[in-house]
Design an enzyme around this catalytic site. Structure first.
Site, PDB file in Angstrom:
ATOM      1  N   LYS A  51      67.362  -0.345  59.608  1.00 24.87           N
ATOM      2  CA  LYS A  51      66.362   0.215  60.533  1.00 24.87           C
ATOM      3  C   LYS A  51      65.597  -0.916  61.208  1.00 24.87           C
ATOM      4  CE  LYS A  51      65.691   4.540  58.038  1.00 24.87           C
ATOM      5  NZ  LYS A  51      65.006   5.174  56.914  1.00 24.87           N
ATOM      6  N   GLN A  95      59.882   5.706  53.557  1.00 29.62           N
ATOM      7  CA  GLN A  95      61.244   5.886  53.045  1.00 29.62           C
ATOM      8  C   GLN A  95      61.223   6.769  51.788  1.00 29.62           C
ATOM      9  OE1 GLN A  95      64.023   4.814  54.585  1.00 29.62           O
ATOM     10  NE2 GLN A  95      65.400   5.547  52.995  1.00 29.62           N
ATOM     11  N   ASP A 118      59.966  10.757  61.499  1.00 26.43           N
ATOM     12  CA  ASP A 118      60.955  11.480  60.688  1.00 26.43           C
ATOM     13  C   ASP A 118      60.978  12.971  61.055  1.00 26.43           C
ATOM     14  OD1 ASP A 118      62.537  10.117  58.813  1.00 26.43           O
ATOM     15  OD2 ASP A 118      60.822   9.764  57.492  1.00 26.43           O
TER      16      ASP A 118
HETATM   17  N1  GUN Z   1      65.845   8.639  52.793  1.00 28.10           N
HETATM   18  C1  GUN Z   1      67.092   9.024  53.119  1.00 28.10           C
HETATM   19  N2  GUN Z   1      67.124   9.506  54.372  1.00 28.10           N
HETATM   20  C2  GUN Z   1      65.872   9.421  54.859  1.00 28.10           C
HETATM   21  C3  GUN Z   1      65.284   9.736  56.105  1.00 28.10           C
HETATM   22  O1  GUN Z   1      65.911  10.246  57.044  1.00 28.10           O
HETATM   23  N3  GUN Z   1      63.954   9.481  56.208  1.00 28.10           N
HETATM   24  C4  GUN Z   1      63.237   8.970  55.192  1.00 28.10           C
HETATM   25  N4  GUN Z   1      61.936   8.769  55.387  1.00 28.10           N
HETATM   26  N5  GUN Z   1      63.755   8.651  54.024  1.00 28.10           N
HETATM   27  C5  GUN Z   1      65.065   8.878  53.863  1.00 28.10           C
END
Ligand code: GUN
Length: 289
Positions: A51, A95, A118
């Protein structure tokens, strides 16, 4: 045929990079994304690293906050308050999963809906449910619909979409998006009776169950578009491990019209859509459409 998520994501990132450049030139604003990661789950650290890299590559500011596993819920809540009030921060992502002593829903609720890239905050899921403009929509569902359109074209009207899985992160929001696209949508799950027969009705089949190779070839209608959201690590006969999806790819490939591979399908689109949401949040912060 194969639907190339890696390529589709790359094309989307090129478009976003151009918009970031224009935003900087015209309004002197550089979109910024803050990612918070608590504890040291290796898979989460790999996601976050990707990311950060891709955020920077398209010209956005990336802030990565790493916190130890003993971080308290109160500490995280006060950090979020600070980030919510910081005008230079446009997007905030915490996350998941979080350590067990932290209440995930309390944390998600504490992120400003305007910075919730998100799309997990109830305000954003409510907006999506109501079909209101301005929702920040969860990234993986957005990626699924873009990949379906990659094969089927822009108009999905009247197609029957069957979603396997009812999570707040994928199943429910992807169903809402497909409904907005005028699909007839069925949400199926572990209690659904005769799941194979249900899946066989699908023109678009979205698999988001988290079980390796769960969907078999005889569950799939000839010519269907199959979007595989699963990322499952399995052991091989050679004693190594590999990533596979929720769909038995090799068998289904010959039956369906098109399928997303794992890896290289939905995964890269999720990150590209996160950048898309960050750009949208930055534009919203100065009331741009
Ligand atoms: N952990 C796995 N996928 C995601 C996601 O799309 N967003 C977040 N915040 N954590 C994750």
């Amino acid at each position: 045929m194969n639907i190339d998520g890696k390529l589709t994501a790359k094309i989307l990132r090129v478009q976003l990079a151009a918009e970031v450049t224009e935003l900087k030139a015209r309004y002197n604003i550089q979109p910024s994304l803050t990612v918070i990661i608590v504890a040291d789950d290796p898979a989460s650290h790999v996601y976050v690293k990707n990311k950060v890299k891709q955020t920077q590559e398209i010209g956005m500011i990336s802030n990565n906050i790493k916190l130890p596993s003993e971080t308290t819920e109160n500490h995280l809540l006060s950090l979020l308050k600070q980030l919510n009030n910081d005008d230079s921060v446009h997007g905030i992502l915490v996350q998941l999963p979080l350590p067990k002593h932290i209440d995930e829903s309390a944390i998600i609720s504490a992120i400003s809906p305007d910075k919730d890239v998100d799309g997990f905050h109830a305000m954003n899921s409510g907006r999506l449910f109501n079909g209101e403009a301005g929702a920040l929509v969860p990234c993986t569902p957005q990626g699924c619909v873009l990949l379906a359109k990659q094969h089927l074209g822009e108009d999905l009207s009247g197609l029957h979409a069957v979603v396997i899985g009812r999570s707040n992160i994928v199943g429910k929001p992807v169903a809402m998006l497909l409904l907005q696209e005028n699909c007839t949508v069925t949400i199926s799950h572990s209690k659904t009776k005769n799941l194979p027969a249900m899946c066989k009705q699908a023109d678009i089949l979205i698999a988001a169950v988290g079980i390796a190779n769960f969907v078999k070839a005889d569950w799939v209608k000839t010519g269907a578009t199959v979007i595989d959201v699963g990322i499952n690590r399995i052991s091989t006969q050679e004693g190594t491990t590999k990533l596979v999806g929720d769909v038995d790819y090799d068998a289904v490939f010959n039956k369906c019209g098109a399928i997303t591979p794992v890896p290289g399908g939905v995964g890269p689109m999720t990150i590209a859509c996160l950048l898309k949401n960050t750009l949208a949040a930055a534009k919203n912060s100065i009331q741009l459409p």
